[in-house]
Design an enzyme around this catalytic site. Sequence first.
Site, PDB file in Angstrom:
ATOM      1  N   LYS A 187       0.874  -1.419   0.150  1.00  0.00           N
ATOM      2  CA  LYS A 187       0.611  -0.018  -0.428  1.00  0.00           C
ATOM      3  C   LYS A 187       0.821   1.305   0.143  1.00  0.00           C
ATOM      4  CE  LYS A 187      -3.101   3.063   2.494  1.00  0.00           C
ATOM      5  NZ  LYS A 187      -2.341   4.365   2.735  1.00  0.00           N
ATOM      6  N   GLY A 238       7.464   5.641   7.511  1.00  0.00           N
ATOM      7  CA  GLY A 238       6.944   7.185   7.996  1.00  0.00           C
ATOM      8  C   GLY A 238       6.904   7.405   8.860  1.00  0.00           C
ATOM      9  N   THR A 242       2.339   7.139  13.260  1.00  0.00           N
ATOM     10  CA  THR A 242       1.457   5.871  12.233  1.00  0.00           C
ATOM     11  C   THR A 242       2.756   4.372  12.678  1.00  0.00           C
ATOM     12  OG1 THR A 242       1.499   7.289  11.044  1.00  0.00           O
ATOM     13  CG2 THR A 242       1.228   4.983  10.273  1.00  0.00           C
ATOM     14  N   GLU A 262      10.692   1.545   9.947  1.00  0.00           N
ATOM     15  CA  GLU A 262      12.237   2.853   9.495  1.00  0.00           C
ATOM     16  C   GLU A 262      11.216   4.357   9.800  1.00  0.00           C
ATOM     17  OE1 GLU A 262      12.753   5.688   8.271  1.00  0.00           O
ATOM     18  OE2 GLU A 262      13.638   4.862   5.994  1.00  0.00           O
ATOM     19  N   GLU A 398      10.499  16.457  14.496  1.00  0.00           N
ATOM     20  CA  GLU A 398      10.793  17.013  13.550  1.00  0.00           C
ATOM     21  C   GLU A 398       9.478  17.297  11.941  1.00  0.00           C
ATOM     22  OE1 GLU A 398      11.831  12.421  10.099  1.00  0.00           O
ATOM     23  OE2 GLU A 398       9.741  12.885  11.583  1.00  0.00           O
TER      24      GLU A 398
END
Length: 506
Positions: A187, A238, A242, A262, A398
Amino acid sequence: MSQPRSPDPIATHVSGREFKMLIAGKFVDGAEGTTKEVFDPSTGALLTEIPVACAADVAAAVAAARDAQPAWEALGVAGRSACFGRFADLLIENRERLAMLDAIDCGNPVKAMRLDVDLCRAYLEGWPALAQSMNGDVFPASPGNLHYTAHRPYGVVGRITAFNHPVMFAVTRPLPALITGNTLVMKPSDETSLSTLALAELFAEAFPPGVVNIVTGDAASGDALVTHRDVKRLAFTGSVSTGLLIQRRAAESGHVKHLSLELGGKNAMVVFPDVDLDAATEGAIYGMNLDVCQGQSCGSNSRILVHSRIYDEFVATMAAKLGAYRVGVAYDESTDIGPVVSRAHRKRIIGYVESGVAEGATLVRGGGRPSGLPAGGNFVEPALFADVTPKMRIGREEIFGPVLSVFRWDNYDSMIAEANGLDLGLTASVWTNDLDVAHKTADALDAGYVWVNDSTRHYFGTPFGGSGNSGIGREESPDELLSYLEQKVVHTRLGDPRSALARMLG
């Protein structure tokens, strides 16, 4: 005599084309008919629509992958490598189309996206070679017995990719799972799906039906993949938030799953006073990935810690260099820095710029919308902040965009504490001409990957991944290859060879 106009890339690569999901070797819309609108980040114009997968679509993709897996595994590494070779040829044939789709859909400059496509070929060649050299272990655990390891694929792997390198991630990230005999349901990010759906045509031509399945959609589509009982192995690139949600939902599914994540980074670049100033400032800008993905990279060195002896000159030199970059429409050949991925993300980045000013940092240059560009585009001129402290939001969170924060330091131990003061530890870089200082500092920094006098480059075969909230697992290396295989130990009790020999000769 007037020159002929260049073809309109949107008319050539998007208009009038259908973008469909790939399930069991067939191109399909979503079962419920739901779609999502896709907008051009360079202009804000509506481009097309993509399918939104429901739970039934994801289940069909997983079933197709499960059914195709035994035959795919039975091909062996050599048979699977042949499919990789066919796919590599198709990729190069479609280089321009794929690069343009990423520029149109994602906002990354087209000249950088061509390089992304080119990089894929090295991975398509590298993974089969690595898999061919893979072997098991024999253990002298006890006399008179034989103990060895064997490996088997998990079966169906779920892969969710990030928005910032759509083609590169859609090609390179599934490869270790596929070469080890797993089948795939992938996806892509719902913000940048067009090139992955175009790649579906190439996957369908190069691989047997069901080996690679591609579904598009929203968070609910991703959740259906994460929680499906037959998806035993998951990989995600991502955001931290999440990634944490995926961990939780995988656990709540009631089925044990192996995950690799990651995730984000707020990466430190440590600059000592003995550096070549020109090389270090070039490295700082290069390490931000501004001319690749507008700083929208988890590996960008967005925290630059510069020794006070060269601080002012460093900041002034960086500011001058940043002025040479041209911000523009992503599919314009002269563009160095394109728009960010969405209107919402631009608003978020501008919010960080405003908070930096409000909290007392010095905005040296940038941070606004460049003039002369489409009003609906998501453009942000790279922002350079000086006098940043760790308490400021721009210094600790971030941003995932073109915002560079420069810190001043004098005391080595305090600088290391500051560099390690966040719960993110993806990458770091050290800039000095003193080898002892370089290795001491690299060892002291809490990061999964540390460059010395370099930054942001990946080298296939070296493990890439982070510590802390930057993720779990390592990619692009033998570590990742083994992570897609379950290990078993085989024990054989051996008889007395003298008795066997006596029976044979008697």
